[in-house]
Design a protein around this motif. Sequence first.
Motif, PDB file in Angstrom:
ATOM      1  N   THR A 212       0.848  -1.190   0.000  1.00 37.45           N
ATOM      2  CA  THR A 212       0.000   0.000   0.000  1.00 37.45           C
ATOM      3  C   THR A 212       0.891   1.250   0.000  1.00 37.45           C
ATOM      4  N   TYR A 213       0.282   2.393  -0.274  1.00 36.85           N
ATOM      5  CA  TYR A 213       1.065   3.627  -0.330  1.00 36.85           C
ATOM      6  C   TYR A 213       1.598   4.022   1.040  1.00 36.85           C
ATOM      7  N   ARG A 214       2.869   4.326   1.140  1.00 36.19           N
ATOM      8  CA  ARG A 214       3.389   5.068   2.286  1.00 36.19           C
ATOM      9  C   ARG A 214       3.143   6.553   2.026  1.00 36.19           C
ATOM     10  N   THR A 215       3.499   7.008   0.824  1.00 36.49           N
ATOM     11  CA  THR A 215       3.113   8.346   0.362  1.00 36.49           C
ATOM     12  C   THR A 215       2.488   8.187  -1.021  1.00 36.49           C
ATOM     13  N   ARG A 216       1.385   8.874  -1.237  1.00 33.44           N
ATOM     14  CA  ARG A 216       0.674   8.745  -2.507  1.00 33.44           C
ATOM     15  C   ARG A 216       1.399   9.501  -3.613  1.00 33.44           C
ATOM     16  N   PRO A 217       1.084   9.158  -4.860  1.00 35.41           N
ATOM     17  CA  PRO A 217       1.578  10.002  -5.951  1.00 35.41           C
ATOM     18  C   PRO A 217       0.955  11.392  -5.837  1.00 35.41           C
ATOM     19  N   VAL A 218       1.720  12.409  -6.162  1.00 32.66           N
ATOM     20  CA  VAL A 218       1.252  13.796  -6.050  1.00 32.66           C
ATOM     21  C   VAL A 218       1.525  14.501  -7.369  1.00 32.66           C
ATOM     22  N   VAL A 219       0.559  15.304  -7.800  1.00 32.37           N
ATOM     23  CA  VAL A 219       0.727  15.967  -9.101  1.00 32.37           C
ATOM     24  C   VAL A 219       0.240  17.413  -9.058  1.00 32.37           C
ATOM     25  N   THR A 220       0.999  18.259  -9.734  1.00 33.17           N
ATOM     26  CA  THR A 220       0.607  19.642  -9.980  1.00 33.17           C
ATOM     27  C   THR A 220       0.550  19.824 -11.496  1.00 33.17           C
ATOM     28  N   VAL A 221      -0.516  20.456 -11.977  1.00 30.53           N
ATOM     29  CA  VAL A 221      -0.665  20.629 -13.429  1.00 30.53           C
ATOM     30  C   VAL A 221      -1.006  22.084 -13.739  1.00 30.53           C
ATOM     31  N   LEU A 222      -0.295  22.639 -14.704  1.00 32.63           N
ATOM     32  CA  LEU A 222      -0.665  23.933 -15.280  1.00 32.63           C
ATOM     33  C   LEU A 222      -1.174  23.692 -16.694  1.00 32.63           C
ATOM     34  N   GLN A 229      -4.266  21.698 -11.128  1.00 33.17           N
ATOM     35  CA  GLN A 229      -4.112  20.692 -10.075  1.00 33.17           C
ATOM     36  C   GLN A 229      -2.973  21.190  -9.202  1.00 33.17           C
ATOM     37  N   ASN A 230      -3.267  21.325  -7.896  1.00 30.99           N
ATOM     38  CA  ASN A 230      -2.310  21.944  -6.986  1.00 30.99           C
ATOM     39  C   ASN A 230      -1.891  20.931  -5.922  1.00 30.99           C
ATOM     40  N   ASN A 231      -0.766  20.270  -6.146  1.00 31.60           N
ATOM     41  CA  ASN A 231      -0.309  19.252  -5.195  1.00 31.60           C
ATOM     42  C   ASN A 231      -1.398  18.223  -4.921  1.00 31.60           C
ATOM     43  N   THR A 232      -2.036  17.773  -5.945  1.00 32.71           N
ATOM     44  CA  THR A 232      -3.158  16.838  -5.808  1.00 32.71           C
ATOM     45  C   THR A 232      -2.650  15.436  -5.510  1.00 32.71           C
ATOM     46  N   GLN A 233      -3.189  14.842  -4.467  1.00 32.43           N
ATOM     47  CA  GLN A 233      -2.844  13.456  -4.169  1.00 32.43           C
ATOM     48  C   GLN A 233      -3.672  12.528  -5.050  1.00 32.43           C
ATOM     49  N   ILE A 234      -3.012  11.561  -5.627  1.00 34.75           N
ATOM     50  CA  ILE A 234      -3.683  10.586  -6.484  1.00 34.75           C
ATOM     51  C   ILE A 234      -4.013   9.360  -5.637  1.00 34.75           C
ATOM     52  N   SER A 235      -5.237   8.869  -5.775  1.00 32.93           N
ATOM     53  CA  SER A 235      -5.709   7.781  -4.899  1.00 32.93           C
ATOM     54  C   SER A 235      -5.337   6.394  -5.385  1.00 32.93           C
ATOM     55  N   GLY A 236      -4.968   6.292  -6.656  1.00 31.10           N
ATOM     56  CA  GLY A 236      -4.677   4.983  -7.240  1.00 31.10           C
ATOM     57  C   GLY A 236      -4.895   5.060  -8.733  1.00 31.10           C
ATOM     58  N   THR A 237      -5.072   3.910  -9.366  1.00 30.40           N
ATOM     59  CA  THR A 237      -5.283   3.870 -10.816  1.00 30.40           C
ATOM     60  C   THR A 237      -6.562   4.624 -11.174  1.00 30.40           C
ATOM     61  N   THR A 238      -6.733   4.915 -12.458  1.00 30.91           N
ATOM     62  CA  THR A 238      -7.821   5.794 -12.909  1.00 30.91           C
ATOM     63  C   THR A 238      -8.716   5.075 -13.925  1.00 30.91           C
ATOM     64  N   PRO A 239      -9.412   4.029 -13.488  1.00 33.62           N
ATOM     65  CA  PRO A 239     -10.215   3.258 -14.450  1.00 33.62           C
ATOM     66  C   PRO A 239     -11.522   3.950 -14.830  1.00 33.62           C
ATOM     67  N   TYR A 240     -12.060   3.568 -15.966  1.00 37.75           N
ATOM     68  CA  TYR A 240     -13.379   4.059 -16.417  1.00 37.75           C
ATOM     69  C   TYR A 240     -14.473   3.528 -15.491  1.00 37.75           C
ATOM     70  N   ILE A 241     -14.396   2.267 -15.153  1.00 35.40           N
ATOM     71  CA  ILE A 241     -15.379   1.659 -14.250  1.00 35.40           C
ATOM     72  C   ILE A 241     -14.647   1.129 -13.022  1.00 35.40           C
ATOM     73  N   GLY A 242     -15.159   1.526 -11.857  1.00 35.14           N
ATOM     74  CA  GLY A 242     -14.577   1.005 -10.621  1.00 35.14           C
ATOM     75  C   GLY A 242     -13.797   2.068  -9.871  1.00 35.14           C
ATOM     76  N   LEU A 243     -13.362   1.689  -8.696  1.00 37.30           N
ATOM     77  CA  LEU A 243     -12.635   2.608  -7.820  1.00 37.30           C
ATOM     78  C   LEU A 243     -11.133   2.534  -8.091  1.00 37.30           C
ATOM     79  N   PRO A 244     -10.398   3.560  -7.673  1.00 30.84           N
ATOM     80  CA  PRO A 244      -8.940   3.517  -7.852  1.00 30.84           C
ATOM     81  C   PRO A 244      -8.328   2.309  -7.150  1.00 30.84           C
ATOM     82  N   GLN A 245      -7.393   1.687  -7.808  1.00 31.49           N
ATOM     83  CA  GLN A 245      -6.683   0.547  -7.223  1.00 31.49           C
ATOM     84  C   GLN A 245      -5.253   0.964  -6.882  1.00 31.49           C
ATOM     85  N   VAL A 246      -4.777   0.492  -5.759  1.00 31.38           N
ATOM     86  CA  VAL A 246      -3.379   0.745  -5.389  1.00 31.38           C
ATOM     87  C   VAL A 246      -2.543  -0.431  -5.877  1.00 31.38           C
TER      88      VAL A 246
END
Length: 276
Positions: A212-222, A229-246
Amino acid sequence: MKTVTGITLLLLGTVTVYGQKEDYPAPQPMTHEMTEFWTPQPKVVTPGKSNKKEFTAPPSDAIILFDGKDLSQWEKAPDKNVLVKGKDLSKFQSTEGSNAQWIVKDGVLTVNKQAGDIQTRQVFGDFQFHIEWRIPEGIKGESQLRGNSGVFLQGIYEVQILDSYNSVTYANGQAGSIYKQTAPLANAMNPPGEWNTYDIIYTAPTFKSDGTYRTRPVVTVLHNGILIQNNTQISGTTPYIGLPQVVEHGKGPVRLQAHADESAPVGFRNIWIREL
Ligand code: MG
């Protein structure tokens, strides 16, 4: 009153202990609508315009991923399901080294939807990434079926590319969203036919020994110079159907999406990355 409550709890406990599993309704399978929210829609912010016709050249220490000439830095991406099962994405960086089959013409890279996704041959941890993308002028289609592509950070976390100029979709699926997770802070789209830029600053996750994550992926986007996106924590994968998976992983490629829809394909130029 206490006695009544005690009895009630006792009865409930009895049901729980002796009740049949069949007594409980089976959970419904997830549908794509369950992870989409439509309001609030991000405010529209019109990007500042440049007088220059040419794009700004990459900085001196950037790794050039596409300079308008060829796709030597890219390869055909493997099947997504295979990719996310891996513990180390670098092991899945190559599909037998097959070349990326997207179209390069007049300095522009264009999606070839029949050829599937492409990804960088090189894998990355933390990075600063720059890409320019253009929705074709006169594009047709609605919602997600309108210039859909995407930048997958480390191969599995999608920053959405879509025509969101006067085109509404679910907020956590529009341009600049972390797909199905976080809507952008603003809608900074340029109209179809004009170039958009993404500048993405990404910090890779770290993992505990249980995966599992000790620290999540973090992203800033311009997007076109506007913070979306300002230091946004990513919860896991980004599927079309279903919840984020770690999924535990190491370094990964940058992947570009060939989305299966009928709308005209997205173009790209001036793609570079700086390792951090
Ligand atoms: Mg997409």
